[in-house]
Design a protein around this motif. Structure first.
Motif, mmCIF file in Angstrom:
data_model
loop_
_atom_site.group_PDB
_atom_site.id
_atom_site.type_symbol
_atom_site.label_atom_id
_atom_site.label_comp_id
_atom_site.label_asym_id
_atom_site.label_seq_id
_atom_site.Cartn_x
_atom_site.Cartn_y
_atom_site.Cartn_z
ATOM 1 N N GLY A 31 6.738 30.162 -55.207
ATOM 2 C CA GLY A 31 7.657 30.079 -53.982
ATOM 3 C C GLY A 31 7.974 30.851 -53.972
ATOM 4 N N ARG A 33 8.451 34.093 -53.395
ATOM 5 C CA ARG A 33 9.217 35.013 -53.148
ATOM 6 C C ARG A 33 8.481 36.065 -54.699
ATOM 7 N NH1 ARG A 33 14.614 35.075 -56.302
ATOM 8 N NH2 ARG A 33 15.971 35.866 -55.657
ATOM 9 N N TRP A 103 15.409 29.601 -46.552
ATOM 10 C CA TRP A 103 16.201 28.004 -48.373
ATOM 11 C C TRP A 103 17.549 29.252 -48.461
ATOM 12 C CZ3 TRP A 103 17.068 31.187 -52.919
ATOM 13 C CH2 TRP A 103 15.414 31.475 -53.298
ATOM 14 N N GLN A 110 13.707 25.915 -53.511
ATOM 15 C CA GLN A 110 12.998 26.110 -54.400
ATOM 16 C C GLN A 110 13.013 25.300 -55.830
ATOM 17 O OE1 GLN A 110 11.910 30.279 -55.379
ATOM 18 N NE2 GLN A 110 12.003 29.114 -52.568
ATOM 19 N N ARG A 263 11.647 37.467 -49.873
ATOM 20 C CA ARG A 263 10.599 36.291 -49.459
ATOM 21 C C ARG A 263 9.333 36.390 -48.572
ATOM 22 N NH1 ARG A 263 16.405 32.368 -48.703
ATOM 23 N NH2 ARG A 263 17.616 33.467 -50.550
#
Ligand code: SF4
Length: 387
Positions: A31, A33, A103, A110, A263
């Motif tokens: 993702g 992240r 996001w 996500q 991120r």
């Protein structure tokens, strides 16, 4: 553990690449992240088993550099403990998903990324290693300049669409259709011979005359493309860069200690989630007009044994001479590891000095050859065509 499987390109954690400074171990955060524990863990593993340097790549991944063959099994054990490994190297190689870093908890980004990653893990697509997906579903397209073959985006009314890279328009989809349609597009790419195209990429396949079937085509126009974002404060947090996209492990530890998560971005910057003032640190690029953001350089000599020159030294010397809206790419050899796309000026080190390419990539036609680093520094106008 068995001997290290060393492959030439697109390294992963389970398929490291041998470089001039040891093994390069690439980590693909799910993702896009990393939570703070994972980020701090990567920093510690880099210090313990690598040479302490960590790359941010143009695919929004991290690379631990300078890993020895003896240290590699321990590094892999550490990454497994942090939940950063895939089941096997093929699954890892196929999980090529870029995610917009802007996001919010209220949007679909996500959940789309997680669904796509799960679907790719069970699909037997055998996609080329550079083939990838982008989830760019914000109100502006921020990933349009980044490498991807299938893009999930929005139209002006906010509806989702799936677009093949190279096509102007996309197929409108509902939230539940988005991932199945993206996978169907990847299947079509393989079935229609996309992987036999020289570049093995979607845009080249379409440019070569391949035509999407009606079921994957549409007339949805994606929202406008934004310029590549720079360092600064955003709703989601503070975005910071590091010169040449490489940071010492201490910098990653420092960032991890100041947030719940980082991120990743394809712009060689990280977004420090939830942070509302710019982090400070000697290695951090925090100003949008920092000349360091105008130059891209690979590891170069003495860090890479393929290199014909110290790319970073030359790029640092030339950065102040590059206009704010231009990019200079200095490559230590013709492989162009640091940047596969075009730049306003590209310098490629060879046995006979530097080749110069304008508005192209390391593979494009050169306009000058045999330049010396000292000569370019003495007369930087040669970069733009002056004398
Ligand atoms: S492009 Fe740079 S990092 Fe890549 S192999 Fe050549 S010299 Fe090494």
């Amino acid at each position: 553990m068995s001997a290290v499987a060393i492959k030439g390109w697109c390294p992963g954690a389970l398929r490291p690449m041998q470089s001039g400074d040891g093994l390069v171990v690439r980590i693909r955060p799910r993702g896009g992240r990393l939570d703070a524990i994972q980020a701090a863990g990567i920093a510690e593993l880099s210090a313990r088993h690598g040479n302490g340097l960590i790359d941010l790549t143009s695919r929004a991944n991290l690379q631990i550099r300078g890993v020895s063959e003896e240290g590699y099994p321990f590094l892999i054990e550490g990454l497994a403990g942090l939940g950063l490994l895939d089941a096997d190297s093929d699954t890892e190689a196929q999980r090529n998903v870029l995610v917009t870093p802007f996001w919010t908890g209220a949007d679909d980004t996500q959940s789309l990324a997680a669904e796509l990653e799960r679907a790719l893990a069970t699909a037997s697509l055998d996609l080329p290693t550079k083939f990838g997906f982008a989830i760019d579903d914000g109100s502006e397209r921020v990933l349009a300049g980044a490498s991807a073959d299938i893009r999930i985006e929005r139209d002006r009314k906010g509806a989702l669409l799936v677009r093949a890279d190279g096509a102007l328009l996309g197929r409108p989809v509902t939230r539940s259709d988005a991932v199945p349609v993206a996978l169907a597009m990847a299947e079509w790419f393989m079935a229609s011979g996309g992987a036999t195209n020289e570049k093995r990429r979607m845009a080249a396949h379409l440019a070569g005359g391949a035509s999407l079937p009606l079921s994957l085509r549409g007339d949805a126009e994606p929202v406008a493309q934004s310029a590549d974002p720079g360092p600064g404060l955003y709703l989601a947090g503070a975005m910071v860069g590091v010169a040449f996209g490489q940071m010492p492990h201490q910098t990653l530890s420092h960032l991890a200690a100041s947030t719940q998560a980082l991120r990743m971005t394809p712009w060689r910057m990280v977004l420090v989630e939830g942070m509302h003032e710019m982090p400070r640190g000697a290695d951090l690029v925090t100003e949008a007009d920092d000349p360091a953001l105008r130059v891209i350089a690979c590891s170069g000599a003495p860090r890479c044994r393929e290199a014909h020159a110290d790319t970073r030294k030359l790029a640092t010397a030339l950065a102040p001479h590059i206009p704010a809206d231009a990019r200079l790419h200095v490559s230590g050899c013709a492989k162009g590891c640091a940047h596969s796309g075009p730049a306003d000026v590209t310098l490629v080190a060879t046995h006979e000095g530097f080749d110069l390419i304008r508005h192209g990539t390391v593979r494009d036609a050169l306009v000058l050859r045999g330049l010396t680093g000292a000569g370019i520094i003495a007369n930087p106008s040669v970069l733009t065509g002056g004398h």
